[in-house]
Design a protein around this motif. Structure first.
Motif, short mmCIF file in Angstrom:
data_model
loop_
_atom_site.label_atom_id
_atom_site.label_comp_id
_atom_site.label_asym_id
_atom_site.label_seq_id
_atom_site.Cartn_x
_atom_site.Cartn_y
_atom_site.Cartn_z
N GLU A 1 0.82 -1.21 0.00
CA GLU A 1 0.00 0.00 0.00
C GLU A 1 0.86 1.26 0.00
OE1 GLU A 1 -3.42 2.29 -0.16
OE2 GLU A 1 -3.12 0.14 -0.49
N VAL A 2 1.96 1.23 0.72
CA VAL A 2 2.87 2.38 0.73
C VAL A 2 3.39 2.66 -0.68
CG1 VAL A 2 5.13 3.20 1.53
CG2 VAL A 2 3.52 2.18 3.16
N LEU A 3 3.77 1.60 -1.39
CA LEU A 3 4.26 1.77 -2.75
C LEU A 3 3.15 2.22 -3.69
CD1 LEU A 3 6.75 -1.17 -3.38
CD2 LEU A 3 7.23 1.21 -2.83
N LEU A 4 1.94 1.70 -3.49
CA LEU A 4 0.81 2.12 -4.33
C LEU A 4 0.56 3.62 -4.15
CD1 LEU A 4 -1.54 1.53 -6.23
CD2 LEU A 4 -2.90 0.85 -4.23
N ALA A 5 0.54 4.06 -2.91
CA ALA A 5 0.32 5.49 -2.64
C ALA A 5 1.44 6.34 -3.22
CB ALA A 5 0.20 5.72 -1.13
N PHE A 6 2.67 5.87 -3.09
CA PHE A 6 3.82 6.61 -3.60
C PHE A 6 3.74 6.70 -5.12
CE2 PHE A 6 8.12 7.21 -5.10
CZ PHE A 6 8.66 8.11 -4.20
N GLY A 7 3.44 5.57 -5.77
CA GLY A 7 3.37 5.55 -7.22
C GLY A 7 2.24 6.39 -7.76
N MET A 8 1.08 6.33 -7.12
CA MET A 8 -0.05 7.13 -7.56
C MET A 8 0.25 8.62 -7.40
SD MET A 8 -2.40 5.41 -8.94
CE MET A 8 -3.27 3.85 -9.03
N MET A 9 0.95 8.97 -6.34
CA MET A 9 1.36 10.36 -6.17
C MET A 9 2.31 10.77 -7.28
SD MET A 9 0.96 12.96 -3.99
CE MET A 9 0.58 12.20 -2.39
N ASP A 10 3.23 9.87 -7.64
CA ASP A 10 4.17 10.13 -8.71
C ASP A 10 3.46 10.29 -10.05
OD1 ASP A 10 7.14 10.21 -9.37
OD2 ASP A 10 6.49 8.63 -10.76
N CYS A 11 2.31 9.62 -10.19
CA CYS A 11 1.49 9.72 -11.41
C CYS A 11 0.47 10.85 -11.32
CB CYS A 11 0.76 8.40 -11.67
SG CYS A 11 1.84 7.00 -12.04
N ASP A 12 0.63 11.72 -10.33
CA ASP A 12 -0.29 12.85 -10.12
C ASP A 12 -1.72 12.39 -9.90
OD1 ASP A 12 1.74 14.80 -10.42
OD2 ASP A 12 1.59 14.64 -12.59
N ASN A 13 -1.86 11.30 -9.15
CA ASN A 13 -3.19 10.76 -8.87
C ASN A 13 -3.30 10.35 -7.40
OD1 ASN A 13 -5.80 9.72 -9.29
ND2 ASN A 13 -4.98 7.68 -9.70
N PRO A 14 -3.21 11.33 -6.48
CA PRO A 14 -3.25 10.99 -5.05
C PRO A 14 -4.62 10.52 -4.57
CG PRO A 14 -3.28 13.36 -5.34
CD PRO A 14 -3.04 12.78 -6.70
N ASP A 15 -5.68 10.82 -5.32
CA ASP A 15 -7.04 10.45 -4.90
C ASP A 15 -7.50 9.15 -5.56
OD1 ASP A 15 -7.29 12.80 -3.34
OD2 ASP A 15 -7.76 13.94 -5.14
N TYR A 16 -6.60 8.19 -5.60
CA TYR A 16 -6.94 6.91 -6.23
C TYR A 16 -8.02 6.17 -5.44
CZ TYR A 16 -3.69 4.95 -2.77
OH TYR A 16 -3.05 4.59 -1.61
N ASP A 17 -8.80 5.40 -6.16
CA ASP A 17 -9.89 4.62 -5.55
C ASP A 17 -9.84 3.22 -6.17
OD1 ASP A 17 -12.13 3.66 -4.31
OD2 ASP A 17 -13.55 4.95 -5.36
N ILE A 18 -9.37 2.25 -5.42
CA ILE A 18 -9.10 0.92 -5.96
C ILE A 18 -10.36 0.06 -5.95
CG2 ILE A 18 -7.69 -1.16 -5.75
CD1 ILE A 18 -6.20 1.44 -6.54
#
Length: 206
Positions: free
Chosen positions: A47-64
Motif C-alpha cells: 500500500e505504501v508503494l501504491l500510494a507513492f506511485g499514484m502520487m508520482d502519477c499525479d493521482n493521489p485520490d486513487y480509488d481501488i
C-alpha cells in the motif's frame, strides 16, 4: 516505473502504526484480517508503494476496485499498476498500459513443479542451467508477471505459455517481459506492447 521497498522497518511497531494510519480504509481492513505479522508487513508495504506511485502519477485520490477477473484497477484514472511482495520486499509497477509485476526472494524450490507449470522450453532452460533453482525462480517471476499483465483467464494451458523470449503473444496481443535480479531477489515486469528496461527506484521508510 518500478518501485521497490524493503519492508523490514515495519517490524518496528511504531513505524508500522505510523504508516498504517495513513492507509486507505480498504487496505486497513485487509491488513487487519491477516493473521501473520509478516503478511501484515508485506501488505502495508504494498500500500505504501501504491500510494507513492499514484502520487508520482499525479493521482493521489486513487480509488481501488477489483475487476470481475480479480485484477485491481483505479476507478479515478487510467493509471495501470500492479503489486507484488516476497520475503521482506514489496514491489510495484506503473505504466500507461496493462502491466504485471512479480518478485521472488531466493529460496529452496521443488523443481518438480516446473513440469506442471512450465513450457518445454522453460524446462529445458532450467535443466541446462548451472543454478536450476535460480532459473526456476527467474522463470516463475516472468510467467507470473505475464499472467498478471494479461489479467484474464488464459485460453491456453500454463505449459503452453513460453516466457523464454522477451516478447510473448497471448490471444493475438503482444506482451513484453523484462527481468532484473541480484543476490536478494528476482523481479520481472510484463507489459502490453514492447518490453521496456526496468527503471527501479528503491524507496526507504524511516
Amino acid at each position: 516505473m518500478v518501485f521497490l521497498l524493503d519492508v523490514s522497518p515495519f517490524k518496528d511497531k511504531a513505524v508500522f502504526d505510523r504508516f498504517f494510519v495513513s492507509c486507505k480504509e480498504y487496505r486497513k481492513n485487509k491488513i487487519s484480517r491477516l493473521a501473520l505479522e509478516d503478511d501484515r508487513i508485506r501488505s502495508l508495504g504494498a500500500e505504501v508503494l501504491l500510494a507513492f506511485g499514484m502520487m508520482d502519477c499525479d493521482n493521489p485520490d486513487y480509488d481501488i476496485a477489483v475487476s470481475e477477473t480479480g485484477k485491481p484497477y483505479d476507478k479515478n484514472s487510467d493509471t495501470h499498476f500492479n503489486l507484488s511482495h516476497s520475503g521482506m520486499f514489496a514491489a510495484a509497477a506503473f505504466d500507461e498500459c496493462d502491466v504485471g509485476i512479480d518478485i521472488e526472494v531466493p529460496r529452496a524450490v521443488d523443481l518438480k513443479l516446473a513440469e506442471r507449470f512450465f513450457s518445454p522450453e522453460e524446462n529445458a532452460l532450467i535443466k541446462s542451467s548451472p543454478a536450476p533453482e535460480k532459473q526456476f525462480l527467474r522463470t516463475w517471476t516472468r510467467k507470473e508477471a505475464l499472467i498478471k499483465a494479461y489479467g484474464k483467464a488464459l485460453s491456453c494451458k500454463l505449459t503452453e505459455l513460453n516466457t523464454v523470449c522477451d516478447n510473448v503473444e497471448i490471444d493475438g496481443a503482444s506482451y513484453g517481459i523484462t527481468t532484473i535480479e541480484d543476490e536478494n531477489y528476482f523481479l520481472s515486469v510484463a507489459r502490453k506492447g514492447v518490453p521496456k528496461p526496468i527503471i527501479c527506484e528503491n524507496i526507504m521508510v524511516m
